[in-house]
Design a protein around this motif. Structure first.
Motif, PDB file in Angstrom:
ATOM      1  N   SER A 106      43.272  51.739  58.862  1.00 54.16           N
ATOM      2  CA  SER A 106      42.129  51.231  58.454  1.00 54.16           C
ATOM      3  C   SER A 106      41.889  50.168  57.793  1.00 54.16           C
ATOM      4  O   SER A 106      42.702  49.549  57.767  1.00 54.16           O
ATOM      5  N   LYS A 107      40.020  49.707  57.328  1.00 59.20           N
ATOM      6  CA  LYS A 107      40.246  48.150  57.393  1.00 59.20           C
ATOM      7  C   LYS A 107      40.439  48.430  55.990  1.00 59.20           C
ATOM      8  O   LYS A 107      39.764  49.225  54.769  1.00 59.20           O
ATOM      9  N   VAL A 108      40.367  47.341  55.596  1.00 56.03           N
ATOM     10  CA  VAL A 108      40.744  47.748  53.742  1.00 56.03           C
ATOM     11  C   VAL A 108      40.421  46.280  52.799  1.00 56.03           C
ATOM     12  O   VAL A 108      40.027  44.725  54.337  1.00 56.03           O
ATOM     13  N   ASN A 109      40.192  46.325  52.244  1.00 56.27           N
ATOM     14  CA  ASN A 109      39.404  45.070  51.627  1.00 56.27           C
ATOM     15  C   ASN A 109      40.859  44.519  50.003  1.00 56.27           C
ATOM     16  O   ASN A 109      41.618  45.511  49.708  1.00 56.27           O
ATOM     17  N   LEU A 110      41.320  43.633  50.012  1.00 61.54           N
ATOM     18  CA  LEU A 110      42.448  42.930  49.605  1.00 61.54           C
ATOM     19  C   LEU A 110      41.808  42.005  48.733  1.00 61.54           C
ATOM     20  O   LEU A 110      41.235  40.582  48.247  1.00 61.54           O
ATOM     21  N   TYR A 111      42.457  41.797  47.283  1.00 61.97           N
ATOM     22  CA  TYR A 111      42.206  40.875  45.535  1.00 61.97           C
ATOM     23  C   TYR A 111      43.164  40.883  45.048  1.00 61.97           C
ATOM     24  O   TYR A 111      44.004  42.173  44.610  1.00 61.97           O
ATOM     25  N   ILE A 112      43.133  39.961  44.196  1.00 62.61           N
ATOM     26  CA  ILE A 112      44.459  39.940  43.033  1.00 62.61           C
ATOM     27  C   ILE A 112      43.552  41.080  41.763  1.00 62.61           C
ATOM     28  O   ILE A 112      42.221  40.380  41.674  1.00 62.61           O
ATOM     29  N   ASP A 113      43.593  41.877  41.159  1.00 65.13           N
ATOM     30  CA  ASP A 113      43.433  42.154  39.886  1.00 65.13           C
ATOM     31  C   ASP A 113      43.473  40.969  38.843  1.00 65.13           C
ATOM     32  O   ASP A 113      44.303  40.173  38.400  1.00 65.13           O
ATOM     33  N   ASP A 114      42.281  41.251  38.157  1.00 69.94           N
ATOM     34  CA  ASP A 114      42.101  39.808  37.850  1.00 69.94           C
ATOM     35  C   ASP A 114      42.482  39.780  36.008  1.00 69.94           C
ATOM     36  O   ASP A 114      42.371  39.508  34.802  1.00 69.94           O
ATOM     37  N   SER A 115      42.546  41.221  35.928  1.00 69.63           N
ATOM     38  CA  SER A 115      43.556  41.443  34.405  1.00 69.63           C
ATOM     39  C   SER A 115      44.565  40.924  33.365  1.00 69.63           C
ATOM     40  O   SER A 115      44.397  41.195  32.120  1.00 69.63           O
ATOM     41  N   THR A 116      44.767  39.910  34.241  1.00 72.36           N
ATOM     42  CA  THR A 116      46.372  39.152  34.135  1.00 72.36           C
ATOM     43  C   THR A 116      45.993  38.315  33.660  1.00 72.36           C
ATOM     44  O   THR A 116      45.588  37.129  34.139  1.00 72.36           O
ATOM     45  N   THR A 117      46.503  37.791  32.622  1.00 67.59           N
ATOM     46  CA  THR A 117      45.968  36.667  31.571  1.00 67.59           C
ATOM     47  C   THR A 117      46.861  35.536  32.282  1.00 67.59           C
ATOM     48  O   THR A 117      48.096  35.490  32.620  1.00 67.59           O
ATOM     49  N   GLY A 118      45.797  34.351  32.071  1.00 69.70           N
ATOM     50  CA  GLY A 118      46.243  33.269  33.657  1.00 69.70           C
ATOM     51  C   GLY A 118      46.660  33.252  34.579  1.00 69.70           C
ATOM     52  O   GLY A 118      46.603  32.515  35.250  1.00 69.70           O
ATOM     53  N   VAL A 119      45.811  34.165  35.139  1.00 69.37           N
ATOM     54  CA  VAL A 119      46.000  34.609  37.238  1.00 69.37           C
ATOM     55  C   VAL A 119      44.273  33.929  37.294  1.00 69.37           C
ATOM     56  O   VAL A 119      43.838  35.278  36.426  1.00 69.37           O
ATOM     57  N   GLY A 120      43.862  33.106  37.771  1.00 70.18           N
ATOM     58  CA  GLY A 120      42.186  32.782  38.112  1.00 70.18           C
ATOM     59  C   GLY A 120      42.569  31.131  38.794  1.00 70.18           C
ATOM     60  O   GLY A 120      43.237  31.055  38.704  1.00 70.18           O
ATOM     61  N   ASP A 121      40.993  30.767  38.941  1.00 68.68           N
ATOM     62  CA  ASP A 121      40.824  29.900  38.958  1.00 68.68           C
ATOM     63  C   ASP A 121      39.826  28.835  38.355  1.00 68.68           C
ATOM     64  O   ASP A 121      38.793  27.874  38.417  1.00 68.68           O
TER      65      ASP A 121
ATOM     66  N   VAL B 172      51.920  39.979  39.136  1.00 69.36           N
ATOM     67  CA  VAL B 172      50.630  39.297  39.374  1.00 69.36           C
ATOM     68  C   VAL B 172      50.228  41.283  40.557  1.00 69.36           C
ATOM     69  O   VAL B 172      51.019  41.725  40.968  1.00 69.36           O
ATOM     70  N   THR B 173      49.295  41.928  40.446  1.00 66.68           N
ATOM     71  CA  THR B 173      48.680  43.000  40.847  1.00 66.68           C
ATOM     72  C   THR B 173      47.788  42.671  42.101  1.00 66.68           C
ATOM     73  O   THR B 173      47.196  42.193  41.932  1.00 66.68           O
ATOM     74  N   PHE B 174      48.355  43.567  43.001  1.00 66.20           N
ATOM     75  CA  PHE B 174      47.173  43.350  44.939  1.00 66.20           C
ATOM     76  C   PHE B 174      47.207  44.563  44.528  1.00 66.20           C
ATOM     77  O   PHE B 174      47.958  45.665  44.881  1.00 66.20           O
ATOM     78  N   VAL B 175      45.787  44.446  44.792  1.00 73.98           N
ATOM     79  CA  VAL B 175      44.793  45.134  45.134  1.00 73.98           C
ATOM     80  C   VAL B 175      44.349  45.400  46.946  1.00 73.98           C
ATOM     81  O   VAL B 175      43.794  44.999  47.176  1.00 73.98           O
ATOM     82  N   VAL B 176      44.767  46.588  47.152  1.00 68.20           N
ATOM     83  CA  VAL B 176      44.380  46.894  48.546  1.00 68.20           C
ATOM     84  C   VAL B 176      43.295  48.633  48.142  1.00 68.20           C
ATOM     85  O   VAL B 176      43.540  49.363  47.828  1.00 68.20           O
TER      86      VAL B 176
END
Length: 189
Positions: free
Chosen positions: A98-113, A180-184
């Motif tokens: 299956s085609k999937v979308n991948l992203y990092i859960d942004d609820s972890t403090t300190g993770v982001g840009d 860090v949580t990877f969401v697929v």
């Protein structure tokens, strides 16, 4: 009271009781069932595999001593007041059909840009250099074997970026991040 009147009053009482206590429909049911779940390592038969990327050298490795594989990111002696990028450090491979979308859960403090908000660890799609932190930044991975147009996009290499340039952050902000949580998510077609 005659028999017909008695039957009518019992019938009316039944209808009234049914109206007061419901029609037999329900709003929820709770039941216990046995479930058998199995976990597989990230390589081979996993639906989505994580492994060190082509640029990982020794900063990314896997720990197979746990019940599941763990990706370890280890880097010491990072420069304060600097942005350090580890290009192609982590590879993500969609092994599913299956085609999937991948992203990092942004609820972890300190993770982001955004280091001005204390976000010091970021994951970026290597070819585009765009952060994949947050569901609105998800990237698509085609089913195993590539896309229908002949492209091969079931695998992506991610850059790991540590940004300590803001005056309000330092290496301690990075050391506080333990998971860090990877969401697929499967794409509904």
């Amino acid at each position: 009271m005659n028999r017909r009147g008695f039957l009518l009053s019992i019938g009316a009482a039944s209808v009234g009781t049914g109206a007061v206590f419901g029609s037999g429909a329900f709003t929820s049911i709770e039941a216990d069932r046995n479930v058998n779940l199995q976990v597989t390592g990230d390589t081979g038969s996993a639906q989505v595999g994580f492994s060190p990327g082509s640029g990982a050298t020794s900063i990314v490795g896997t720990d197979t001593n746990e019940s599941v594989d763990i990706i370890n990111f280890e880097q010491t002696n990072l420069n304060e007041q600097a942005k350090t990028s580890f290009e192609n450090a982590l590879e993500v491979d969609n092994n599913s059909q299956s085609k999937v979308n991948l992203y990092i859960d942004d609820s972890t403090t300190g993770v982001g840009d955004d280091p001005t908000n204390g976000e010091v660890l970021d994951f970026r799609e290597g070819s585009a250099g765009v952060s994949i932190v947050g569901s609105d930044q998800a990237i698509a991975l085609d089913p195993d074997g590539g896309s229908s147009d002949g492209g091969y996009s079931d695998t992506v290499e991610l850059d790991i970026v540590v940004d300590l340039r803001d005056d309000g952050v330092d290496g301690d902000d990075l050391s506080e991040i333990s998971d860090v949580t990877f969401v697929v998510e499967a794409v509904q077609q």
